[in-house]
Design a protein around this motif. Structure first.
Motif, PDB file in Angstrom:
ATOM      1  N   THR A   1      -9.032  38.068 -25.058  1.00  0.00           N
ATOM      2  CA  THR A   1      -8.142  37.216 -24.262  1.00  0.00           C
ATOM      3  C   THR A   1      -7.150  36.482 -25.168  1.00  0.00           C
ATOM      4  N   ASP A   2      -7.639  35.911 -26.274  1.00  0.00           N
ATOM      5  CA  ASP A   2      -6.737  35.167 -27.156  1.00  0.00           C
ATOM      6  C   ASP A   2      -5.705  36.079 -27.820  1.00  0.00           C
ATOM      7  N   GLU A   3      -6.101  37.326 -28.099  1.00  0.00           N
ATOM      8  CA  GLU A   3      -5.120  38.266 -28.674  1.00  0.00           C
ATOM      9  C   GLU A   3      -4.008  38.578 -27.667  1.00  0.00           C
ATOM     10  N   VAL A   4      -4.379  38.668 -26.386  1.00  0.00           N
ATOM     11  CA  VAL A   4      -3.350  38.923 -25.375  1.00  0.00           C
ATOM     12  C   VAL A   4      -2.374  37.741 -25.316  1.00  0.00           C
ATOM     13  N   TYR A   5      -2.917  36.503 -25.330  1.00  0.00           N
ATOM     14  CA  TYR A   5      -2.026  35.328 -25.380  1.00  0.00           C
ATOM     15  C   TYR A   5      -1.125  35.399 -26.608  1.00  0.00           C
ATOM     16  N   ALA A   6      -1.723  35.717 -27.766  1.00  0.00           N
ATOM     17  CA  ALA A   6      -0.966  35.678 -29.016  1.00  0.00           C
ATOM     18  C   ALA A   6       0.149  36.723 -29.010  1.00  0.00           C
ATOM     19  N   VAL A   7      -0.182  37.938 -28.607  1.00  0.00           N
ATOM     20  CA  VAL A   7       0.832  38.995 -28.688  1.00  0.00           C
ATOM     21  C   VAL A   7       1.916  38.774 -27.620  1.00  0.00           C
ATOM     22  N   THR A   8       1.539  38.169 -26.489  1.00  0.00           N
ATOM     23  CA  THR A   8       2.545  37.803 -25.486  1.00  0.00           C
ATOM     24  C   THR A   8       3.488  36.753 -26.078  1.00  0.00           C
ATOM     25  N   ALA A   9       2.920  35.751 -26.774  1.00  0.00           N
ATOM     26  CA  ALA A   9       3.746  34.721 -27.421  1.00  0.00           C
ATOM     27  C   ALA A   9       4.686  35.353 -28.442  1.00  0.00           C
ATOM     28  N   PHE A  10       4.171  36.330 -29.195  1.00  0.00           N
ATOM     29  CA  PHE A  10       4.999  36.978 -30.218  1.00  0.00           C
ATOM     30  C   PHE A  10       6.168  37.726 -29.576  1.00  0.00           C
ATOM     31  N   ILE A  11       5.897  38.434 -28.482  1.00  0.00           N
ATOM     32  CA  ILE A  11       6.966  39.150 -27.774  1.00  0.00           C
ATOM     33  C   ILE A  11       8.037  38.154 -27.309  1.00  0.00           C
TER      34      ILE A  11
END
Lengths: 399, 103
Positions: A174-184
């Motif tokens: 879940t946290d990786e999805v948040y992180a990669v969304t933030a990066f995009i």
């Protein structure tokens, strides 16, 4: 499959979601033998009705889905962020995720047009202010990037969570999805480099999406009674005659630059003609494709090529091919044709019969730059003996 | 002034890998607008990169380079914390310089 839909079809998106949830519920309803059907479920019409009315006959079939089973299935995140699990991730952690798991297909900056249309590009600071992407209106930009189309951040989160990385969906935390969304979002200059996206601030971040106001609801896709969102202008009389082909490349010259079909992306509308065939064969395929509805030439020829692939595998050698299918190698490799990666035949021809050990190591570690700019992700998750079996099969070359 | 470049510089073993995304229309000079007039050429012409002040790359860009080009290069040496500076100049003499720290 699950694609971020453009602004127009967001109504459809939402209905699909409702439908999916209703189906979860419907399994429950049918199995638990309740007689009523929710109005939500009615949206999905037929399948629901059949199941519920069949309940008495199916009375002794199956069992109630457990809450855990339903949780595993019911993962959608809605525009109001209902269904979003709590968590957070920073842009910089997102960059690590991106470089390890996304960049090989989407490019270091989300700019790559190689495997799919670019994720990033053609949104401006002015768009972020207005919530309308100017480039959607003009003709200066030939393609729509993800950030141009996206009107709901929940869709991006949900899509990555369920569908990406393409070769290993549902493997991100879940946290990786948040992180990669933030990066995009940072690549699109929507959030700063020190930003941390979380369930707490995702709603305010939504208010910065360049195309957040690009959504329209006044059309038949959203409300059944409304006007359709497309106006057909089909010609009824004095129509233009169908174009006739009056000249084409002579067969001996068609393939002079290699097979054009293999040099184009395998997704999207732009495909090259299969120049390894004679023009007459290609034309026959084209006509066949056209008469069976909207099947394009590229579809017809690629499914046919897949047919050849299967036929080419002789019975004695199907076991390694099955392994390659099981581990989704065949999503990127054809036996005789290049897809995203080189064909198995080309790999065999390059490395020869004594290459099993080399190939096994290469499969395990992945790699890039040998056949083109697209990288192959490491396949270390495949059990060692199965890698060995595939590598020996590639080295033997008896496909 | 043009939009900033995005630069990532990473140490992998003893090699520094640098990736640069430049924002530029990169007009080839070979397209015509809807009125049939040639759109004049307007593209990046020269790209240079330095590491701690020392030149590590010079590149000549022409009309064949795409819009918003991405350029990857690597050089030996470099340590975490060192600075990589990338600059470009286009056919109108516009310049842009941005930097990144090796990580």
């Amino acid at each position: 499959m699950f694609r971020l839909l453009n602004a127009h079809s967001t109504g459809y998106d939402e209905r699909l979601r409702r439908c999916a949830t209703a189906r979860v519920r419907q399994v429950h309803v049918a199995v638990a033998r309740l007689a009523s059907i929710s109005s939500r479920a009615a949206l999905c019409a037929l399948s629901t009705v059949t199941l519920v009315s069949a309940a008495p006959i199916a009375a002794n079939l199956g069992r109630a889905a457990t809450p855990a089973e339903i949780r595993a299935w019911d993962i959608d995140v809605r525009p109001d962020f209902k269904g979003l699990p709590p968590g957070s991730g920073s842009v910089s952690k997102g960059q690590d995720v991106w470089e390890a798991k996304c960049e090989s297909c989407h490019g270091a900056f989300g700019e790559s047009n190689e495997v799919f249309t670019p994720v990033i590009g053609h949104t401006t600071a002015a768009d972020i202010k207005t919530g309308h992407v100017a480039a959607l209106r003009g003709e200066t930009v030939p393609q729509r990037t993800t950030l141009m189309k996206l009107s709901q951040l929940s869709t991006l989160w949900d899509y990555i969570n369920r569908a990406m990385p393409w070769n290993a969906p549902k493997t991100l935390t879940t946290d990786e999805v948040y992180a990669v969304t933030a990066f995009i979002l940072n690549l699109g200059d929507i959030v700063p480099a020190d930003f941390v996206l979380s369930d707490k601030n995702i709603a305010e971040t939504q208010n910065k999406l360049p195309n957040r106001n690009g959504i329209t609801l006044k059309h038949g896709m959203w409300n059944v009674g409304d006007k359709p969102d497309a106006q057909g202008s089909g010609c009824m009389k004095d129509c233009k005659k169908a174009a006739a082909i009056i000249s084409r490349m002579p067969d001996y010259a068609r393939n002079a630059h290699g097979n054009l079909a293999e040099q184009n992306r395998i997704v999207g509308a732009i495909r090259g003609a299969d120049t390894s065939r004679s023009a007459a064969t290609e034309l026959a395929l084209l006509t066949k494709g056209a008469s069976s509805g909207n099947g394009s030439m590229a579809n017809a020829s690629s499914s046919e090529r897949r047919g050849e692939t299967a036929a080419a595998a002789n019975a004695a050698n199907t076991a390694p091919l099955k392994l390659a299918q099981k581990h989704a190698c065949t999503a990127c490799h054809g036996v005789n044709n290049k897809l995203i990666g080189p064909s198995f035949t080309d790999i065999h021809n390059k490395y020869g019969a004594n290459s099993a050990t080399t190939l096994a190591a290469k499969i395990k570690a992945g790699g890039s730059g040998i056949w083109g700019s697209i990288a192959m992700p490491p396949q270390a998750h495949v059990p060692e003996p199965e890698i060995k079996a595939i590598a020996e099969w590639l080295a033997a070359g008896k496909f | 002034m043009a939009d900033p470049m995005r630069i990532r510089a990473q140490l992998k073993g003893d090699v520094t890998e640098v990736r640069v995304l430049m924002a530029h229309v990169m007009e080839t000079g070979q397209r015509k607008d809807s009125a049939g007039n040639v759109v004049p050429a307007f593209h990046i012409q020269e790209v240079t990169a330095t590491w701690n002040g020392k030149s590590v790359l010079t590149a000549q860009f022409g009309p064949a380079v795409s819009q918003n080009p991405v350029m990857n290069f690597s050089f030996k040496g470099g340590a975490k914390g060192d600075k990589v500076v990338v600059s470009w100049t286009d056919t109108k003499g516009d310049k842009r310089t941005d930097e990144a720290v090796i990580s």
